[in-house]
Enzyme design. Structure first.
Site, PDB file in Angstrom:
ATOM      1  N   HIS A  62      46.473  44.321  34.835  1.00 52.24           N
ATOM      2  CA  HIS A  62      47.158  43.433  34.738  1.00 52.24           C
ATOM      3  C   HIS A  62      48.311  42.815  35.331  1.00 52.24           C
ATOM      4  O   HIS A  62      48.409  41.710  36.073  1.00 52.24           O
ATOM      5  CB  HIS A  62      47.155  43.081  33.101  1.00 52.24           C
ATOM      6  CG  HIS A  62      48.119  41.728  32.578  1.00 52.24           C
ATOM      7  ND1 HIS A  62      47.721  40.954  31.870  1.00 52.24           N
ATOM      8  CD2 HIS A  62      49.268  41.312  32.880  1.00 52.24           C
ATOM      9  CE1 HIS A  62      48.709  40.010  31.698  1.00 52.24           C
ATOM     10  NE2 HIS A  62      49.533  40.352  32.199  1.00 52.24           N
ATOM     11  N   GLU A  63      48.950  43.748  35.551  1.00 49.76           N
ATOM     12  CA  GLU A  63      50.240  43.658  36.433  1.00 49.76           C
ATOM     13  C   GLU A  63      50.022  43.676  37.830  1.00 49.76           C
ATOM     14  O   GLU A  63      50.740  42.950  38.440  1.00 49.76           O
ATOM     15  CB  GLU A  63      51.420  44.865  35.995  1.00 49.76           C
ATOM     16  CG  GLU A  63      51.855  44.884  34.495  1.00 49.76           C
ATOM     17  CD  GLU A  63      52.405  43.653  34.140  1.00 49.76           C
ATOM     18  OE1 GLU A  63      52.995  42.882  34.775  1.00 49.76           O
ATOM     19  OE2 GLU A  63      52.253  43.377  32.655  1.00 49.76           O
ATOM     20  N   HIS A  66      49.127  40.298  38.779  1.00 51.44           N
ATOM     21  CA  HIS A  66      50.511  39.289  39.180  1.00 51.44           C
ATOM     22  C   HIS A  66      50.858  39.685  40.402  1.00 51.44           C
ATOM     23  O   HIS A  66      51.425  38.827  41.528  1.00 51.44           O
ATOM     24  CB  HIS A  66      51.686  39.769  38.072  1.00 51.44           C
ATOM     25  CG  HIS A  66      51.486  39.260  36.817  1.00 51.44           C
ATOM     26  ND1 HIS A  66      51.130  37.758  36.423  1.00 51.44           N
ATOM     27  CD2 HIS A  66      51.460  40.047  35.434  1.00 51.44           C
ATOM     28  CE1 HIS A  66      50.914  37.714  35.143  1.00 51.44           C
ATOM     29  NE2 HIS A  66      51.141  38.809  34.499  1.00 51.44           N
ATOM     30  N   ASP A 171      53.427  35.497  30.081  1.00 55.61           N
ATOM     31  CA  ASP A 171      52.925  34.628  31.036  1.00 55.61           C
ATOM     32  C   ASP A 171      52.551  33.301  30.429  1.00 55.61           C
ATOM     33  O   ASP A 171      52.714  32.285  31.407  1.00 55.61           O
ATOM     34  CB  ASP A 171      51.585  35.270  31.491  1.00 55.61           C
ATOM     35  CG  ASP A 171      51.736  36.551  31.781  1.00 55.61           C
ATOM     36  OD1 ASP A 171      52.667  37.021  32.341  1.00 55.61           O
ATOM     37  OD2 ASP A 171      50.809  37.562  31.831  1.00 55.61           O
TER      38      ASP A 171
END
Ligand code: ZN
Length: 380
Positions: A62-63, A66, A171
């Site tokens: 997930h990171e 980003h 987010d």
């Protein structure tokens, strides 16, 4: 750059990934609660740990979502650090356009939906029935591989849904700010998004009081993070339009390169200095010495006769007088240097005009604010 209290676990796409030491608490808590609820079944505890491992990988991905989205806008990511409550991707600067922030914020939850898609496809191809046995939630029977992936997909869904709540700085809050920033000035958009985030934080705490301690902690975390983002944006907007030359210190403490640790300590005690510029016999800057460096040298038991050149920090960052002050402030924080040199390029050798440190920028802003208040008080 060094980071404290973390373990380096991997480097992906040039981005170091760290695990914060408090993660150990999560592992201990998972094992103990699994043992408690299963009456000492170590197999079950191992199973829960495997699930935490899968969740950890999901959050890292997930990171990275980003980080890679930021990279698409030429914004590098310094590192990714995993805490028990989630991961943090430290991107080097804020995106310039709201659409960029929107894309970067959505890229994380998008990865979780991709993971759900991959798991679903895998389960479908392997012919596992969708019914799944939800008994693992309540009962303690042995679980199959399909159950594991089914639950991992469910956790990814929770992760994406929770992150998309419009609670800044999660987010969803960033998505909200980006949308607001298309209509309002950035500071106002941040203030609104942060306030919405704090309302959610209050809701988390209220819900948490009904029986979930973790939710209470997350509520506090969100509240504090929203507040600090508000402050950071206010700080940046206060520096807007200002240049390095505005906050320059023309008088600064200097120590010769041949000085010893002893003479540096005497100079520190005998003045108000926070740090020293170290210069060679020709007056050229060769290093920086902060109060913290000096004190840590003493802690290490270095003899008083140690040459100061062995203690100083050789990294000297120089900016031009026209460099935006906001950029100077960011560099100071990012590089963890005591000060930044301001030099003018005239001819072949740059001429040193002075230094800037964080405290001086803060003082300059206080004076500017006081002057503006005085000006508005005489012209109502
Ligand atoms: Zn995220």
């Amino acid at each position: 750059m060094r980071k404290e209290g973390v373990f380096h676990i991997a480097t992906i796409g040039g981005i170091p990934i760290y695990l914060h030491w408090t993660f150990g608490f999560l592992i201990i808590w998972i094992v103990l609660s699994a043992l408690w609820s299963s009456g000492g079944d170590w197999g079950y505890a191992g199973w829960r740990l495997l699930l935490v491992g899968g969740l950890l990988v999901s959050v890292i991905l997930h990171e990275l979502g980003h980080a890679f989205a930021a990279a698409a806008f030429q914004i590098p990511t310094r590192d990714i650090t995993m805490y028990p409550f989630g991961g943090v991707a430290s991107i080097e600067k804020l995106p310039e356009k709201p659409t960029q922030e929107l894309v970067i914020a959505l890229a994380g939850p998008l990865v979780n939906f991709l993971i759900i898609g991959v798991i679903s496809a895998g389960l479908f191809v392997s012919g596992v029935s969708w019914e799944g046995d939800m008994g693992y939630y309540f009962g303690l029977q042995r679980l199959t591989g399909a159950d594991y992936f089914f639950q991992l997909a469910y956790l990814n869904f929770l992760l994406a849904a929770f992150n998309l709540l419009p609670a800044f700085p999660m987010d969803g809050g960033r998505v909200l700010r980006a949308i607001l920033a298309m209509r309002f000035p950035y500071e106002k958009a941040t203030a609104i998004a942060a306030t919405v985030g704090q309302v959610f934080a209050g809701l988390f705490v209220l819900l948490g009081i009904l029986g979930n301690i973790i939710l209470i902690l997350i509520g506090f975390f969100v509240y504090i993070a929203a507040e600090s983002e508000k402050k950071a944006v206010e700080g940046r907007s206060a520096l807007k339009g200002l240049r390095a030359r505005d906050a320059i210190m023309v008088q600064y403490p200097v120590l010769p390169a041949m000085a010893t640790l002893q003479s540096a300590i005497e100079a520190l005690l005998g003045s108000q200095a926070r740090s020293f510029l170290i210069v060679d016999p020709l007056g050229q800057p060769v290093g920086a010495l902060s109060r913290e460096k000096l004190i840590s040298a003493l802690h290490q038991g270095m003899p008083p006769t140690t040459p100061i050149t062995q203690v100083m920090d050789e990294r000297l960052i120089t900016v031009e007088p026209d460099t935006p002050l906001g950029e100077v402030m960011e560099t100071l924080q990012r590089e963890d240097v005591p000060f930044i040199l301001v030099a003018e390029k005239t001819g072949s050798t740059p001429r040193l005009l002075g230094l800037i440190d964080a405290e001086n920028i803060a003082e300059y802003l206080l004076i500017k604010k006081a002057r503006e208040a005085f000006a508005s008080s005489i012209v109502p």
